[in-house]
Design an enzyme around this catalytic site. Structure first.
Site, PDB file in Angstrom:
ATOM      1  N   HIS A  55     -49.739-112.836  24.736  1.00 42.12           N
ATOM      2  CA  HIS A  55     -48.292-113.435  25.311  1.00 42.12           C
ATOM      3  C   HIS A  55     -48.408-114.783  24.468  1.00 42.12           C
ATOM      4  CE1 HIS A  55     -44.831-113.531  27.856  1.00 42.12           C
ATOM      5  NE2 HIS A  55     -45.939-114.344  28.560  1.00 42.12           N
ATOM      6  N   ASP A  89     -48.334-106.747  25.586  1.00 45.87           N
ATOM      7  CA  ASP A  89     -49.154-108.412  25.284  1.00 45.87           C
ATOM      8  C   ASP A  89     -49.940-108.702  26.046  1.00 45.87           C
ATOM      9  OD1 ASP A  89     -47.506-109.149  27.524  1.00 45.87           O
ATOM     10  OD2 ASP A  89     -46.292-110.667  25.700  1.00 45.87           O
ATOM     11  N   SER A  94     -42.178-116.538  26.862  1.00 44.91           N
ATOM     12  CA  SER A  94     -41.957-116.277  28.606  1.00 44.91           C
ATOM     13  C   SER A  94     -40.967-116.019  29.141  1.00 44.91           C
ATOM     14  CB  SER A  94     -43.334-116.765  28.334  1.00 44.91           C
ATOM     15  OG  SER A  94     -43.460-117.098  29.703  1.00 44.91           O
TER      16      SER A  94
END
Length: 576
Positions: free
Chosen positions: A551, A516, A352
């Site tokens: 995610h 995502d 991320s």
């Protein structure tokens, strides 16, 4: 660890389990005969010895033959044929399937046949029972922990495509099946909110309430470590104040409030960060770390962590950043130390926001240094300066941090002070003139983000956005090291926000596209395109799109974590 997949989605190569493999010794057999809990004698016996078939279930193909050794009549030779099917069926074409979530190409047929062939190779074991030496020929199945099997498995992995290689990932290998000292060191860089923050208050600090100055002169204390303690100690308001940043236009950089000093503890340890949400305590690469430990990685030896102050955005080359100048020096030293200790290059992982940190760190190092110390970058769901639409929603409404115990408006005020608050807004290069935020009065595209910041009452951010974020949006330089980028796709992801009455204190209506759940698919594809634009980088770039992976699910869902760990194993095998 969560795993929401149904059985039909699983990539599985199931071996029939042989009942007799559970036994390490057998009762002393009579000459040319033998007994076993799972076998009984067939009606006839050949001159070569007695034959026995499975006694559990009719039709099971398992057989064994017992005979005297020609070389030494005092010894018996026991040979096993085929595998038991009375508990687990043998592998069939319907059981060996690629995971439909993993987008790949090419046929699996030859590889599946190779798996079956190796799994059915005979091996010879010797056991002693009451002084009688018995030679036992068995299948490879169930003996993957022997040195010979590890060698054969390593050779097999070289020819398997990624979807089938996942079978031989961490959870399927024995604990001693890693490559031990051959592992390249790994540095883990977590996502947003994961790193702990400690604070120290000096006399220059002017608290808004007397209780917020209670820690003056008491040294370092945990400011962002255990969110549950904030409410318990009536420290939420003080926390919100002491976490705030201030933009200094004179130096075009961010800093703490006067009198507040901060630092990131536990640098170097892969266990030095964690999720602060008590309902989701293991969302900061914990499962990835555990998967790496199962294949032989050890914290402080071959596995390291590099937490960072997530309130700041990493700079592009040439930008001022006191915080990241210090952090990049630490990370560079950590990489060098780990590499020199094991005489191997280092794999750096970022999830991320950590993916952006990793990429900008490498870009800020000399090319010669990268070639000497960087083995591979593994970026999982990276949030990059190409932008994501959900960032516009967060900056308008505030972050989802209810576990802190603060009101949404106070969380928003704190968040807007962070440099992180204005990074990752949609880039014109990616989103163009498409309306992203829709209101009754006007629409806002990626070209209108400064106007949007004014509209939501955040005009103070226009200058730092123009001076620090716009250059990041326009900058793209390939790292010139091997890179694997893993993204989830097929998840509803915001592509338009509708605030019809311009009420930004409410959640918007959302039009969804692909991605995502956080990163838009168009941003992923633009990054892939830019990485492949440079021919030398194209040869060192691999993009993996996993359908149905969210995610955070990429680092928390069991099936996705296996896929991520597989990329570490593959990076270890690639020669550099």
């Amino acid at each position: 660890m969560k795993d929401r997949r149904t059985t039909r989605h699983c990539l599985a190569i199931r071996h029939g389990q042989s009942h007799f493999l559970n036994h390490q010794s057998f009762p002393p057999p009579k000459k040319n005969s033998a007994t076993s809990p799972h076998f009984h004698s067939e009606p006839s016996a050949s001159a070569r010895g007695s034959h026995f078939k499975c006694g559990r279930k009719s039709g099971c193909p398992a057989r064994k033959q017992v005979q005297q050794s020609d070389a030494d009549p005092s010894k018996l030779e026991i040979t096993y044929f085929d595998a038991h099917t009375c508990d687990n069926p043998p592998p069939s074409s319907s059981q060996v399937v690629p995971d439909p979530r993993i987008i790949s190409s090419g046929t699996q047929r030859n590889t599946v046949q190779l798996v079956r062939w190796i799994a059915n190779l005979p091996i010879v074991l010797y056991v002693s029972t009451s002084g009688v030496a018995i030679r036992q020929t068995r299948r490879i199945q169930g003996h993957l922990s022997t040195p010979l099997m590890r060698l054969l498995l390593a050779l097999l992995l070289l020819v398997l495509p990624p979807p089938l290689r996942e079978y031989f990932s961490a959870s399927h290998l024995p604990k001693d099946a890693g490559v031990g000292s051959e592992l390249h060191p790994v540095v883990l860089v977590p996502g947003l909110l994961c790193s702990d923050l400690e604070a120290r208050l000096t006399e220059a600090y002017k608290p808004s309430a007397p209780r917020c100055g209670a820690m003056k002169g008491n040294g370092w204390f945990g400011l962002w470590k255990n969110a549950s303690d904030l409410a318990a100690n009536d420290y939420v308001d003080c926390f919100l104040e002491q976490m705030r940043l201030v933009y200094d236009p004179a130096i075009n950089d961010y800093r703490n409030l006067p009198g507040v000093e901060t630092r990131v503890p536990n640098f170097g340890s892969a266990r030095g960060f964690h999720c602060k949400d008590p309902l989701h305590p293991k969302q900061c690469v914990d499962y990835v770390r555990e998967g790496l430990e199962r294949v032989g990685y050890r914290d402080g030896d071959t596995l390291f962590g590099a937490p960072y102050d997530w309130r700041y955005a990493p700079p592009v080359p040439g930008q001022q950043s006191q915080v990241y100048s210090r952090y990049f020096r630490q990370l560079k030293s950590l990489v060098e130390t780990a590499s020199k200790k094991h005489h191997k290059k280092v794999i750096i992982f970022g999830h991320s926001y950590g993916g952006m940190v990793v990429l900008d760190f490498v870009r800020n190092t000399p090319l010669a240094w990268r070639n000497e110390y960087i083995k591979h970058l593994i970026l999982v769901a990276p949030v990059l300066s190409l932008g994501i639409l959900i960032q516009a929603q967060i900056i308008a409404f505030g972050p989802n941090m209810k576990f802190v115990g603060a009101t949404q408006s106070s969380l928003r005020t704190m968040w807007r002070s962070f440099e992180t608050g204005i990074v990752d807004l949609p880039s014109p290069k990616v989103f163009g003139h498409m309306p992203l935020v829709i209101t009754e009065q006007r629409n806002y595209s990626a070209y209108d983000m400064e106007d949007f910041l004014v509209a939501i009452g955040f005009g103070d951010s226009v200058e730092p956005f123009r001076r620090r974020m716009v250059p990041k949006m326009r900058y793209f330089k390939v790292p010139m090291v091997p890179v694997t980028c893993i993204n989830g796709v097929g998840i509803r992801t915001a592509k338009q926000l509708v605030y019809w009455k311009s009420d930004y204190d409410r959640s918007p209506e959302i039009a969804y596209g692909d991605g995502d759940g956080t990163v838009n698919l168009i941003s992923m594809l633009t990054f892939d395109k830019e990485m492949r634009r440079q021919p030398a980088q194209k040869k060192q770039f691999k993009s993996v799109k996993i359908h149905g992976a969210e995610h955070c699910g990429l680092i928390t869902e069991e099936w996705a974590v296996k896929r991520v760990v597989q990329e570490f194993l593959e990076a270890n095998r690639i020669s550099s």
